[in-house]
Design a protein around this motif. Structure first.
Motif, PDB file in Angstrom:
ATOM      1  N   PRO A 124      -2.550 -56.098  34.591  1.00 18.65           N
ATOM      2  CA  PRO A 124      -1.631 -56.710  33.633  1.00 18.65           C
ATOM      3  C   PRO A 124      -1.347 -55.774  32.463  1.00 18.65           C
ATOM      4  O   PRO A 124      -2.141 -54.888  32.158  1.00 18.65           O
ATOM      5  N   ASP A 125      -0.207 -55.973  31.824  1.00 21.50           N
ATOM      6  CA  ASP A 125       0.102 -55.155  30.658  1.00 21.50           C
ATOM      7  C   ASP A 125      -0.171 -55.893  29.343  1.00 21.50           C
ATOM      8  O   ASP A 125       0.015 -55.335  28.277  1.00 21.50           O
ATOM      9  N   LYS A 126      -0.625 -57.136  29.448  1.00 18.18           N
ATOM     10  CA  LYS A 126      -0.960 -57.914  28.244  1.00 18.18           C
ATOM     11  C   LYS A 126      -2.454 -58.192  28.229  1.00 18.18           C
ATOM     12  O   LYS A 126      -3.020 -58.698  29.188  1.00 18.18           O
ATOM     13  N   ASP A 127      -3.075 -57.882  27.093  1.00 16.60           N
ATOM     14  CA  ASP A 127      -4.503 -58.127  26.917  1.00 16.60           C
ATOM     15  C   ASP A 127      -4.726 -59.604  26.600  1.00 16.60           C
ATOM     16  O   ASP A 127      -3.983 -60.199  25.814  1.00 16.60           O
ATOM     17  N   PHE A 128      -5.741 -60.183  27.206  1.00 18.93           N
ATOM     18  CA  PHE A 128      -6.015 -61.607  27.043  1.00 18.93           C
ATOM     19  C   PHE A 128      -6.207 -61.998  25.579  1.00 18.93           C
ATOM     20  O   PHE A 128      -5.515 -62.883  25.073  1.00 18.93           O
TER      21      PHE A 128
ATOM     22  N   ARG B 101     -11.200 -67.587  18.004  1.00 17.59           N
ATOM     23  CA  ARG B 101     -11.177 -66.113  18.122  1.00 17.59           C
ATOM     24  C   ARG B 101     -12.588 -65.554  18.282  1.00 17.59           C
ATOM     25  O   ARG B 101     -12.809 -64.628  19.070  1.00 17.59           O
ATOM     26  N   LYS B 102     -13.534 -66.090  17.516  1.00 14.11           N
ATOM     27  CA  LYS B 102     -14.926 -65.608  17.605  1.00 14.11           C
ATOM     28  C   LYS B 102     -15.521 -65.883  18.977  1.00 14.11           C
ATOM     29  O   LYS B 102     -16.164 -65.016  19.571  1.00 14.11           O
ATOM     30  N   TYR B 103     -15.335 -67.115  19.474  1.00 16.14           N
ATOM     31  CA  TYR B 103     -15.844 -67.461  20.799  1.00 16.14           C
ATOM     32  C   TYR B 103     -15.307 -66.487  21.850  1.00 16.14           C
ATOM     33  O   TYR B 103     -16.059 -65.937  22.647  1.00 16.14           O
ATOM     34  N   ILE B 104     -13.991 -66.275  21.850  1.00 14.74           N
ATOM     35  CA  ILE B 104     -13.381 -65.440  22.882  1.00 14.74           C
ATOM     36  C   ILE B 104     -13.688 -63.967  22.630  1.00 14.74           C
ATOM     37  O   ILE B 104     -13.893 -63.199  23.578  1.00 14.74           O
ATOM     38  N   GLY B 105     -13.782 -63.566  21.377  1.00 14.19           N
ATOM     39  CA  GLY B 105     -14.162 -62.186  21.055  1.00 14.19           C
ATOM     40  C   GLY B 105     -15.563 -61.845  21.551  1.00 14.19           C
ATOM     41  O   GLY B 105     -15.795 -60.765  22.113  1.00 14.19           O
ATOM     42  N   ARG B 106     -16.509 -62.772  21.353  1.00 14.88           N
ATOM     43  CA  ARG B 106     -17.877 -62.546  21.861  1.00 14.88           C
ATOM     44  C   ARG B 106     -17.881 -62.471  23.390  1.00 14.88           C
ATOM     45  O   ARG B 106     -18.588 -61.666  23.984  1.00 14.88           O
ATOM     46  N   ALA B 107     -17.056 -63.326  24.006  1.00 16.34           N
ATOM     47  CA  ALA B 107     -16.971 -63.305  25.473  1.00 16.34           C
ATOM     48  C   ALA B 107     -16.380 -61.984  25.963  1.00 16.34           C
ATOM     49  O   ALA B 107     -16.834 -61.437  26.966  1.00 16.34           O
TER      50      ALA B 107
ATOM     51  N   LYS C  43     -19.049 -59.450  26.034  1.00 20.45           N
ATOM     52  CA  LYS C  43     -19.995 -59.664  27.125  1.00 20.45           C
ATOM     53  C   LYS C  43     -19.381 -59.375  28.495  1.00 20.45           C
ATOM     54  O   LYS C  43     -19.986 -58.713  29.328  1.00 20.45           O
ATOM     55  N   TYR C  44     -18.160 -59.863  28.737  1.00 17.12           N
ATOM     56  CA  TYR C  44     -17.561 -59.782  30.067  1.00 17.12           C
ATOM     57  C   TYR C  44     -16.645 -58.572  30.254  1.00 17.12           C
ATOM     58  O   TYR C  44     -16.270 -58.263  31.382  1.00 17.12           O
ATOM     59  N   ARG C  45     -16.299 -57.905  29.162  1.00 21.91           N
ATOM     60  CA  ARG C  45     -15.480 -56.681  29.205  1.00 21.91           C
ATOM     61  C   ARG C  45     -14.178 -56.902  29.987  1.00 21.91           C
ATOM     62  O   ARG C  45     -13.836 -56.135  30.882  1.00 21.91           O
ATOM     63  N   PHE C  46     -13.441 -57.975  29.655  1.00 24.79           N
ATOM     64  CA  PHE C  46     -12.208 -58.272  30.367  1.00 24.79           C
ATOM     65  C   PHE C  46     -10.957 -57.708  29.684  1.00 24.79           C
ATOM     66  O   PHE C  46      -9.844 -58.016  30.078  1.00 24.79           O
ATOM     67  N   THR C  47     -11.145 -56.848  28.708  1.00 29.41           N
ATOM     68  CA  THR C  47      -9.995 -56.248  28.040  1.00 29.41           C
ATOM     69  C   THR C  47      -9.248 -55.305  28.976  1.00 29.41           C
ATOM     70  O   THR C  47      -9.849 -54.699  29.867  1.00 29.41           O
ATOM     71  N   ILE C  48      -7.947 -55.170  28.763  1.00 34.51           N
ATOM     72  CA  ILE C  48      -7.182 -54.207  29.568  1.00 34.51           C
ATOM     73  C   ILE C  48      -7.394 -52.790  29.051  1.00 34.51           C
ATOM     74  O   ILE C  48      -7.003 -51.831  29.686  1.00 34.51           O
ATOM     75  N   PHE C  49      -8.034 -52.666  27.900  1.00 30.44           N
ATOM     76  CA  PHE C  49      -8.280 -51.359  27.286  1.00 30.44           C
ATOM     77  C   PHE C  49      -9.664 -50.850  27.682  1.00 30.44           C
ATOM     78  O   PHE C  49     -10.608 -50.888  26.905  1.00 30.44           O
ATOM     79  N   GLY C  50      -9.793 -50.415  28.913  1.00 32.37           N
ATOM     80  CA  GLY C  50     -11.054 -49.847  29.393  1.00 32.37           C
ATOM     81  C   GLY C  50     -11.982 -50.842  30.058  1.00 32.37           C
ATOM     82  O   GLY C  50     -13.077 -50.479  30.473  1.00 32.37           O
ATOM     83  N   GLY C  51     -11.567 -52.080  30.174  1.00 33.35           N
ATOM     84  CA  GLY C  51     -12.376 -53.089  30.851  1.00 33.35           C
ATOM     85  C   GLY C  51     -11.719 -53.497  32.161  1.00 33.35           C
ATOM     86  O   GLY C  51     -10.874 -52.787  32.700  1.00 33.35           O
ATOM     87  N   ASP C  52     -12.120 -54.654  32.671  1.00 39.19           N
ATOM     88  CA  ASP C  52     -11.576 -55.163  33.920  1.00 39.19           C
ATOM     89  C   ASP C  52     -11.064 -56.580  33.694  1.00 39.19           C
ATOM     90  O   ASP C  52     -11.853 -57.521  33.575  1.00 39.19           O
ATOM     91  N   PRO C  53      -9.743 -56.778  33.626  1.00 41.21           N
ATOM     92  CA  PRO C  53      -9.186 -58.106  33.370  1.00 41.21           C
ATOM     93  C   PRO C  53      -9.584 -59.159  34.400  1.00 41.21           C
ATOM     94  O   PRO C  53      -9.556 -60.351  34.112  1.00 41.21           O
ATOM     95  N   ARG C  54      -9.988 -58.723  35.587  1.00 41.81           N
ATOM     96  CA  ARG C  54     -10.441 -59.688  36.604  1.00 41.81           C
ATOM     97  C   ARG C  54     -11.682 -60.442  36.139  1.00 41.81           C
ATOM     98  O   ARG C  54     -11.963 -61.530  36.624  1.00 41.81           O
ATOM     99  N   ARG C  55     -12.385 -59.892  35.179  1.00 39.26           N
ATOM    100  CA  ARG C  55     -13.599 -60.542  34.664  1.00 39.26           C
ATOM    101  C   ARG C  55     -13.283 -61.807  33.866  1.00 39.26           C
ATOM    102  O   ARG C  55     -14.176 -62.578  33.538  1.00 39.26           O
TER     103      ARG C  55
END
Length: 188
Positions: A6-10, A35-41, A44-56
């Motif tokens: 995806p081209d949009k970060d969650f 924001r804090k809840y999802i930021g902490r997640a 932990k889950y590294r689902f960012t599109i910036f070096g992580g895996d959005p599938r997480r």
């Protein structure tokens, strides 16, 4: 494993934009908490599109952290915020990451079915109104009274339903102005 690019970060492009859309309707502390809840997640889950895996995101939506966020908002009667986030996620990821979009739709169904299970009671309504910033009091007869500038409301909760009477104070210089206001209230 299916492709997911995806081209949009969650968090940055979906969650933050949905929260910005509701900034006028939702107390700022609730927006900050989401924001804090999802930021902490995200940490932990590294689902960012910036070096992580959005599938997480799929793992996150199955996690205890997601359940905790849903429960927090359910207690405030604001789970519609999560529904809006999930709808936007499903829309944005439909083509680029279908497994995440599918999981988002599944999570919406789960939220909706949990909402049907919830029983309304006076204390829950009272806490939700108070937390949303309204001036509320419990009346001696067991009803809830809301007193805001130019508006008063009396709320009773019985058999899982909310019965309410809302009164609006005001002044007008003509009868037509009063009739116009009455018509507006009828539309509600």
């Amino acid at each position: 494993m299916e492709q997911c690019s995806p081209d949009k970060d969650f968090l940055r492009h979906i969650v933050n934009r949905v929260l910005a859309d509701y900034a006028e309707k939702v107390p700022s502390n609730v927006i900050d908490d989401v924001r804090k809840y999802i930021g902490r997640a995200e940490d932990k889950y590294r689902f960012t599109i910036f070096g992580g895996d959005p599938r997480r995101i799929v793992d996150y939506l199955d996690s205890e952290e997601w359940s905790d966020l849903a429960e927090y908002l359910r207690n405030l009667h604001m789970e519609w915020i999560l529904k809006a986030i999930l709808e936007k996620l499903a829309e944005e990821y439909k083509q680029a990451c279908p497994q995440v979009a599918s999981k988002a739709l599944e999570a919406i169904s789960k939220l909706e079915s949990r909402g049907e299970e919830r029983k309304l009671d006076r204390d829950t309504v009272y806490r939700s109104l108070k937390y949303a910033g309204y001036r509320v009091e419990l009346a001696k007869d067991g009803s809830i009274e809301v007193a805001e500038t130019n508006i008063k409301a009396r709320i009773e909760v019985a058999n899982g339903k909310i019965h309410y009477t809302i009164c609006k104070d005001g002044t007008a210089t003509t009868l037509d102005a009063v009739l116009t206001r009455i018509e507006k209230l009828r539309e509600l």
